[in-house]
Scaffold this motif. Structure first.
Motif, PDB file in Angstrom:
ATOM      1  N   ALA A  30       3.480 -20.562  -9.694  1.00 16.54           N
ATOM      2  CA  ALA A  30       2.093 -20.702 -10.152  1.00 16.54           C
ATOM      3  C   ALA A  30       1.226 -21.024  -8.945  1.00 16.54           C
ATOM      4  O   ALA A  30       1.636 -21.771  -8.059  1.00 16.54           O
ATOM      5  N   ARG A 102       8.012 -21.243 -16.149  1.00 12.82           N
ATOM      6  CA  ARG A 102       6.555 -21.230 -16.010  1.00 12.82           C
ATOM      7  C   ARG A 102       5.890 -22.517 -16.466  1.00 12.82           C
ATOM      8  O   ARG A 102       4.864 -22.920 -15.896  1.00 12.82           O
ATOM      9  N   PHE A 106       3.112 -24.178 -14.127  1.00 18.47           N
ATOM     10  CA  PHE A 106       1.698 -24.270 -14.510  1.00 18.47           C
ATOM     11  C   PHE A 106       1.225 -25.725 -14.538  1.00 18.47           C
ATOM     12  O   PHE A 106       0.159 -26.059 -14.008  1.00 18.47           O
ATOM     13  N   CYS A 109       0.928 -27.308 -11.078  1.00 17.12           N
ATOM     14  CA  CYS A 109      -0.192 -26.728 -10.330  1.00 17.12           C
ATOM     15  C   CYS A 109      -1.503 -27.362 -10.793  1.00 17.12           C
ATOM     16  O   CYS A 109      -2.342 -27.757  -9.976  1.00 17.12           O
TER      17      CYS A 109
END
Lengths: 152, 96
Positions: A30, A102, A106, A109
């Motif tokens: 990400a 993911r 995510f 980040c």
């Protein structure tokens, strides 16, 4: 080095490739790029000068990355933040996170950006048609950072 | 620790750093200051700077959002200042 403060621009593609190079555990990458806009609070912005506190800024970014590593299952993280004079459309900041999945990528980040905005010593000064002005801190940024503490 | 308070007072010297809007308002990047007493705090330092009046009194007025770092770590009003400390004053951050 997981954090860099620099006047020069960065190549996000190259940085992302370097961060995950050879790491076959990585299933998710990400990234976030912050960019200079030509308007803020309904006033045209011609240029932006970013100032930092050499030493403390790098340390604060390293602490934020360490915090992200402790909170999320991630493999690696990179933060690049530019300083000096920037123009609309210029890149300001890059955050990259690698993880197996993911969700963690995510989240980490977003956490890095939320914390960076409220805890890393950087200050923006805008050049506008009406003169230079220091950007005021936003309470919405404080709220975004505080959410991560409330979630614990 | 064994030094008498008078010796401490004589040797307590700090470097201040003013950043961003505060640097411009004070027309100063920082200075070397002698701090009275061996147990002076950040609150004492801010009081001393405010007493200069002008931009110092305005920018450091109670209620204004000013952040303080001692040796590049965020500090509070009750943080005690030690000899040789680097004390930075700056507005809330606006990076990213």
């Amino acid at each position: 080095m997981p954090v860099r403060v620099q006047t020069s621009d960065f190549d996000a593609g190259r940085e992302i490739a370097a961060l995950r190079a050879g790491d076959a555990r990585v299933g998710a990458v990400a990234s976030f790029i912050g960019v200079v806009r030509d308007v803020n609070d309904a006033v045209d912005v011609n240029a932006l000068t970013l100032e930092h506190y050499p030493g403390m800024t790098e340390k604060a970014l390293e602490d934020i990355v360490a915090d992200a590593r402790a909170r999320f299952e991630i493999y690696d993280a990179l933060v690049i933040h530019r300083v000096g004079e920037l123009k609309p459309t210029d890149q300001i900041v890059l955050v990259v996170v690698t993880a197996a999945h993911r969700g963690e990528a995510f989240e980490a980040c977003r956490f890095l950006m939320d914390y960076l905005k409220t805890k890393a010593p950087f200050w923006k000064k805008e050049r506008t048609a009406e003169g230079d002005r220091w950007v005021e801190a936003r309470t919405s940024d404080d709220d975004a950072a505080a959410r991560w503490d409330a979630a614990r | 620790m064994l030094a008498s308070p008078s010796v401490l007072a004589a040797s307590t010297s700090i470097r201040t750093v003013y950043l961003a809007r505060l640097r411009e308002a004070f027309s100063s990047r920082g200075e070397t200051l002698a701090v009275a007493g061996g147990n002076a705090t950040i609150a004492d330092l801010l009081d001393a700077l405010r007493s200069r009046g002008g931009a110092w009194a305005i920018e450091l007025a109670p209620g204004r959002a000013v952040r303080v770092a001692v040796n590049q770590v965020l500090a509070t009003l009750s943080t005690v200042i030690r000899d040789g400390d680097e004390v930075a004053l700056f507005p809330p951050v606006t990076g990213g």
